[in-house]
Motif scaffolding. Structure first.
Motif, PDB file in Angstrom:
ATOM      1  N   GLY A 171       0.797  -1.221   0.000  1.00  0.00           N
ATOM      2  CA  GLY A 171       0.000   0.000   0.000  1.00  0.00           C
ATOM      3  C   GLY A 171       0.826   1.266   0.000  1.00  0.00           C
ATOM      4  O   GLY A 171       0.287   2.371  -0.147  1.00  0.00           O
ATOM      5  N   GLY A 172       2.110   1.158   0.160  1.00  0.00           N
ATOM      6  CA  GLY A 172       2.994   2.306   0.173  1.00  0.00           C
ATOM      7  C   GLY A 172       4.351   1.903   0.728  1.00  0.00           C
ATOM      8  O   GLY A 172       4.578   0.743   1.063  1.00  0.00           O
ATOM      9  N   VAL A 173       5.231   2.876   0.797  1.00  0.00           N
ATOM     10  CA  VAL A 173       6.578   2.640   1.303  1.00  0.00           C
ATOM     11  C   VAL A 173       6.792   3.489   2.545  1.00  0.00           C
ATOM     12  O   VAL A 173       6.453   4.677   2.557  1.00  0.00           O
ATOM     13  CB  VAL A 173       7.641   2.973   0.236  1.00  0.00           C
ATOM     14  N   THR A 174       7.339   2.872   3.584  1.00  0.00           N
ATOM     15  CA  THR A 174       7.586   3.591   4.826  1.00  0.00           C
ATOM     16  C   THR A 174       8.840   3.054   5.500  1.00  0.00           C
ATOM     17  O   THR A 174       9.198   1.887   5.334  1.00  0.00           O
ATOM     18  CB  THR A 174       6.386   3.454   5.788  1.00  0.00           C
ATOM     19  N   ALA A 180      12.448   2.128  12.011  1.00  0.00           N
ATOM     20  CA  ALA A 180      12.668   2.939  13.209  1.00  0.00           C
ATOM     21  C   ALA A 180      12.193   2.195  14.455  1.00  0.00           C
ATOM     22  O   ALA A 180      12.857   2.222  15.497  1.00  0.00           O
ATOM     23  CB  ALA A 180      11.935   4.278  13.073  1.00  0.00           C
ATOM     24  N   ASP A 181      11.031   1.529  14.336  1.00  0.00           N
ATOM     25  CA  ASP A 181      10.521   0.757  15.477  1.00  0.00           C
ATOM     26  C   ASP A 181      11.484  -0.374  15.844  1.00  0.00           C
ATOM     27  O   ASP A 181      11.694  -0.668  17.030  1.00  0.00           O
ATOM     28  CB  ASP A 181       9.145   0.179  15.139  1.00  0.00           C
ATOM     29  N   ALA A 182      12.028  -1.039  14.820  1.00  0.00           N
ATOM     30  CA  ALA A 182      12.967  -2.132  15.077  1.00  0.00           C
ATOM     31  C   ALA A 182      14.229  -1.610  15.753  1.00  0.00           C
ATOM     32  O   ALA A 182      14.788  -2.263  16.645  1.00  0.00           O
ATOM     33  CB  ALA A 182      13.317  -2.842  13.774  1.00  0.00           C
ATOM     34  N   ASN A 186       9.547  -8.496  10.403  1.00  0.00           N
ATOM     35  CA  ASN A 186       9.982  -8.470   9.006  1.00  0.00           C
ATOM     36  C   ASN A 186      11.250  -7.643   8.835  1.00  0.00           C
ATOM     37  O   ASN A 186      12.139  -8.008   8.061  1.00  0.00           O
ATOM     38  CB  ASN A 186       8.871  -7.910   8.119  1.00  0.00           C
ATOM     39  N   VAL A 187      11.350  -6.547   9.553  1.00  0.00           N
ATOM     40  CA  VAL A 187      12.558  -5.725   9.476  1.00  0.00           C
ATOM     41  C   VAL A 187      13.758  -6.494  10.026  1.00  0.00           C
ATOM     42  O   VAL A 187      14.836  -6.525   9.416  1.00  0.00           O
ATOM     43  CB  VAL A 187      12.364  -4.410  10.251  1.00  0.00           C
ATOM     44  N   VAL A 188      13.578  -7.127  11.187  1.00  0.00           N
ATOM     45  CA  VAL A 188      14.669  -7.881  11.798  1.00  0.00           C
ATOM     46  C   VAL A 188      15.076  -9.047  10.899  1.00  0.00           C
ATOM     47  O   VAL A 188      16.267  -9.344  10.744  1.00  0.00           O
ATOM     48  CB  VAL A 188      14.262  -8.376  13.195  1.00  0.00           C
ATOM     49  N   ALA A 189      14.080  -9.701  10.277  1.00  0.00           N
ATOM     50  CA  ALA A 189      14.393 -10.786   9.344  1.00  0.00           C
ATOM     51  C   ALA A 189      15.181 -10.268   8.152  1.00  0.00           C
ATOM     52  O   ALA A 189      16.119 -10.917   7.674  1.00  0.00           O
ATOM     53  CB  ALA A 189      13.108 -11.464   8.879  1.00  0.00           C
ATOM     54  N   ALA A 190      14.803  -9.079   7.656  1.00  0.00           N
ATOM     55  CA  ALA A 190      15.542  -8.485   6.533  1.00  0.00           C
ATOM     56  C   ALA A 190      16.979  -8.165   6.936  1.00  0.00           C
ATOM     57  O   ALA A 190      17.923  -8.406   6.170  1.00  0.00           O
ATOM     58  CB  ALA A 190      14.832  -7.210   6.066  1.00  0.00           C
ATOM     59  N   VAL A 191      17.153  -7.642   8.150  1.00  0.00           N
ATOM     60  CA  VAL A 191      18.503  -7.354   8.649  1.00  0.00           C
ATOM     61  C   VAL A 191      19.303  -8.641   8.777  1.00  0.00           C
ATOM     62  O   VAL A 191      20.495  -8.697   8.434  1.00  0.00           O
ATOM     63  CB  VAL A 191      18.430  -6.622  10.002  1.00  0.00           C
ATOM     64  N   LEU A 192      18.650  -9.698   9.259  1.00  0.00           N
ATOM     65  CA  LEU A 192      19.323 -10.985   9.408  1.00  0.00           C
ATOM     66  C   LEU A 192      19.796 -11.509   8.060  1.00  0.00           C
ATOM     67  O   LEU A 192      20.911 -12.026   7.932  1.00  0.00           O
ATOM     68  CB  LEU A 192      18.379 -11.993  10.059  1.00  0.00           C
ATOM     69  N   VAL A 193      18.959 -11.361   7.034  1.00  0.00           N
ATOM     70  CA  VAL A 193      19.341 -11.787   5.686  1.00  0.00           C
ATOM     71  C   VAL A 193      20.550 -10.987   5.198  1.00  0.00           C
ATOM     72  O   VAL A 193      21.526 -11.544   4.689  1.00  0.00           O
ATOM     73  CB  VAL A 193      18.159 -11.622   4.709  1.00  0.00           C
ATOM     74  N   LEU A 194      20.492  -9.673   5.360  1.00  0.00           N
ATOM     75  CA  LEU A 194      21.579  -8.817   4.883  1.00  0.00           C
ATOM     76  C   LEU A 194      22.880  -9.088   5.637  1.00  0.00           C
ATOM     77  O   LEU A 194      23.959  -9.125   5.036  1.00  0.00           O
ATOM     78  CB  LEU A 194      21.178  -7.345   5.031  1.00  0.00           C
TER      79      LEU A 194
END
Length: 271
Positions: free
Chosen positions: A45-48, A53-55, A241-249
């Protein structure tokens, strides 16, 4: 061997399909980490950047990240020492039970993680209480080291098989002692393999969850365990999802560095 045009198309299609199955889910995790819709509808629905920031301000996620880093570094340090020593013993010396030792060292990587976890959990419950110790970061490091040793061992053994022992013998014939021969001749030839093994061992430890679940205490939570524990909490889904993305990176970095180091060595470090 030359392949027909049809065979080449089929092979490329199969390779593309396999890569899509592996990497598209990872790409979706990255997309969902910036999806403005909390329910993660598709298309986004959009990009944010709110979830990032919450993570960042999540004390639990940051604490789990630090635990994962410490556990990975500890397991890697143990694996580097034990894996390298066992590799030299197996490859450079002939003794009774050499093949058995090699098999025992490699076996943990082939065992299901749940089997290794249960075995270690039972062993720790028997051994630690009489010593006044309990489950914690130390038990996690020991658990991770059981399979990280295999990574270092395999890399160093593979390199030693390509390096003839005659180099060390020639150095000692010229007056070098055993330590000097190792320092000036052997180590420069194997250090890249040790480094690659260490990088891959750290990446493997950083992502581990099954063995960690059985060996961590109540107050120890690595990043993968934190992600798994928060999956069922709807309010935490965007942060997960953010933490998972960081873990992947973060996992990509040591693997990429190991791949480049291996490629550079293969291209320019031949003997």
């Amino acid at each position: 061997m030359r392949l027909s045009r049809t065979a080449r198309i089929l092979l490329r299609s199969a390779a593309a399909l396999g890569l899509a199955v592996i990497y598209l889910p990872l790409l979706l995790v990255l997309v969902d980490s910036v999806n403005a819709d909390r329910s993660f509808g598709w298309p986004p629905g959009g990009v944010t950047g709110r979830w990032w920031a919450d993570a960042w301000h999540s004390a639990g996620a940051r604490s789990a990240l630090w635990v994962s880093v410490r556990a990975g570094l500890g397991a890697t340090a143990v694996a580097l020492v034990l894996g390298t020593l066992v590799a030299f013993a197996v490859q450079r010396y002939a003794f009774f039970g050499r093949q058995t030792l090699s098999f025992v060292v490699v076996l943990p990587i082939a065992l299901p993680g749940v089997v290794t976890g249960i075995a270690l959990n039972s062993a720790f419950r028997s051994v630690l209480p009489p010593l006044g110790l309990g489950f914690g970061l130390l038990t996690v490091i020991i658990g991770h080291a059981t399979f990280c040793v295999v990574i270092v061992f395999n890399n160093v053994v593979a390199r030693l098989r390509r390096v003839s022992g005659s180099y060390e013998e020639a150095a000692m014939d010229l007056g070098a002692g055993p330590f000097q021969a190792f320092r000036d001749v052997t180590w420069p030839l194997v250090r890249s393999a040790v480094a690659v093994g260490g990088l891959l061992a750290f990446a493997l430890s950083f992502d581990e969850i099954v063995v960690t679940t059985f060996t961590a205490g109540a107050g120890v939570q690595t990043l993968p365990v934190w992600i798994f524990g928060n999956l069922a909490r709807p309010q935490q889904a965007p942060v997960v999802n953010v933490v998972a993305a960081v873990l992947v990176l973060l996992s990509v970095i040591p693997v990429y560095a190991a791949q480049r180091l291996s490629g550079d060595t293969a291209a320019g470090g031949r003997i």
